[in-house]
Design a protein around this motif. Structure first.
Motif, PDB file in Angstrom:
ATOM      1  N   ASP A 175      23.741  21.924 -19.338  1.00 26.72           N
ATOM      2  CA  ASP A 175      23.343  22.610 -20.412  1.00 26.72           C
ATOM      3  C   ASP A 175      22.094  22.244 -20.698  1.00 26.72           C
ATOM      4  O   ASP A 175      21.505  21.606 -20.192  1.00 26.72           O
ATOM      5  N   ALA A 176      21.627  22.768 -21.955  1.00 26.03           N
ATOM      6  CA  ALA A 176      20.097  22.534 -22.236  1.00 26.03           C
ATOM      7  C   ALA A 176      19.716  21.040 -22.601  1.00 26.03           C
ATOM      8  O   ALA A 176      18.651  20.769 -22.523  1.00 26.03           O
ATOM      9  N   SER A 177      20.847  20.253 -22.805  1.00 22.12           N
ATOM     10  CA  SER A 177      20.433  18.958 -23.142  1.00 22.12           C
ATOM     11  C   SER A 177      20.330  17.827 -21.769  1.00 22.12           C
ATOM     12  O   SER A 177      19.894  16.998 -21.725  1.00 22.12           O
ATOM     13  N   ALA A 234      18.748  31.253 -20.596  1.00 20.81           N
ATOM     14  CA  ALA A 234      17.323  31.039 -21.231  1.00 20.81           C
ATOM     15  C   ALA A 234      17.096  29.782 -21.764  1.00 20.81           C
ATOM     16  O   ALA A 234      15.809  29.015 -21.368  1.00 20.81           O
ATOM     17  N   ASP A 235      18.057  29.336 -22.459  1.00 25.54           N
ATOM     18  CA  ASP A 235      18.148  27.812 -23.089  1.00 25.54           C
ATOM     19  C   ASP A 235      17.687  26.932 -22.004  1.00 25.54           C
ATOM     20  O   ASP A 235      17.006  25.904 -22.198  1.00 25.54           O
ATOM     21  N   ILE A 236      18.432  26.705 -21.178  1.00 25.49           N
ATOM     22  CA  ILE A 236      18.522  25.612 -20.001  1.00 25.49           C
ATOM     23  C   ILE A 236      17.272  25.809 -19.346  1.00 25.49           C
ATOM     24  O   ILE A 236      16.525  24.993 -19.093  1.00 25.49           O
ATOM     25  N   GLU A 238      14.332  27.042 -20.479  1.00 28.10           N
ATOM     26  CA  GLU A 238      13.255  26.796 -21.336  1.00 28.10           C
ATOM     27  C   GLU A 238      13.219  25.072 -21.230  1.00 28.10           C
ATOM     28  O   GLU A 238      12.226  24.449 -21.472  1.00 28.10           O
ATOM     29  N   ALA A 239      14.369  24.503 -21.632  1.00 32.58           N
ATOM     30  CA  ALA A 239      14.554  23.079 -21.482  1.00 32.58           C
ATOM     31  C   ALA A 239      13.852  22.536 -20.351  1.00 32.58           C
ATOM     32  O   ALA A 239      13.219  21.371 -20.130  1.00 32.58           O
TER      33      ALA A 239
END
Length: 250
Positions: A175-177, A234-236, A238-239
């Motif tokens: 995930d994005a983390s 998108a969040d992944i 972007e990260a």
């Protein structure tokens, strides 16, 4: 001669493993009785086995969980593996953790020459040992019965002796983390081999995106590349960009 529906049954079982007769009937858009009748000659020929209302290919019934996972999203994993193999040159040193996508990578590397391979996976070691002048180092420790991979203190101490051009790990969840897994020993081993690579690659198919794993393996800042078969959310994406990691979609 097998009918087209017989061939379709075999193809479905190859892709999905053991299936209830009701699920086969839905997939083929036929009645339960029709699929029972179609399965009967396959069973008599020894190609399939029927157990408690379900049917599976004879060679797959009772197979190990790792072999079942090798069949899940196999085409996607093969594309990912082929893309990563193309970035590895003859004579380079590679470190691979245990995982179905890294096992597919090992199969794509069989035509490379004079690789040095360090792994905790007996499947990967068997695939690449004795091939084209390769040197294969297998980490020691207790072998897991499901995957045939070694874990524990001795496996960690062994791989820490090496520095390699490419460290490649599979992911249980992304995930994005960052990258995560569901098993503590697998997460620790993956984190350790990432530290030993000049290039640090995560290979994962798109089904792992958005999952939340139990154990953190690493943030995206700890990797150089993530290779997958479909664009992540998108969040992944972007990260990954913010961390300076390359995203490759096969």
């Amino acid at each position: 001669m097998l009918s087209k529906r017989h061939a379709a049954i075999l193809k479905l079982l190859e892709a999905n493993g053991m299936m209830p007769l009701s699920a086969l009937a839905r997939a083929l858009d036929v009645s339960h009785e029709t699929v029972r009748r179609d399965v009967r000659p396959l069973e008599e020929a020894g190609q399939v086995l029927r157990i408690h209302g379900a049917v599976g290919l004879a060679g797959q019934v009772g197979e190990a969980p790792f072999q079942k996972r090798m069949r899940e999203n196999a085409d996607a994993k093969r594309r990912i593996a082929r893309a990563v193999a193309a970035t590895i040159r003859d004579g380079e040193a590679v470190m691979l953790d245990t995982g179905t996508t890294t096992s597919f990578l090992a199969r794509e590397l069989v035509h490379h020459r004079k690789l040095t391979v360090i792994t905790n996976s007996s499947d990967i070691a068997r695939t690449l040992a004795t091939q084209n002048g390769n040197r294969v180092y297998m980490a020691g420790g207790e072998l897991r019965p499901d995957s045939g991979a070694a874990f524990g203190t001795s496996a960690l101490e062994f791989v820490q002796q090496f520095s390699v051009a490419h460290s490649v790990i599979s992911a249980g969840a992304v995930d994005a983390s960052g990258v995560m897994d569901f098993d503590l020993e697998e997460a620790v081993f993956a984190r350790t081999i990432l530290e030993r690579g000049e290039r640090r690659v995560v290979v994962t198919d798109h089904t792992k995106f958005g999952r939340r794993g139990l154990i953190a393996v690493c943030p995206f800042a700890a990797i150089t590349d993530l290779v997958t078969d479909a664009a992540p959310p998108a969040d992944i994406a972007e990260a990954l960009a913010a961390a300076g990691a390359n995203l490759s979609v096969t």
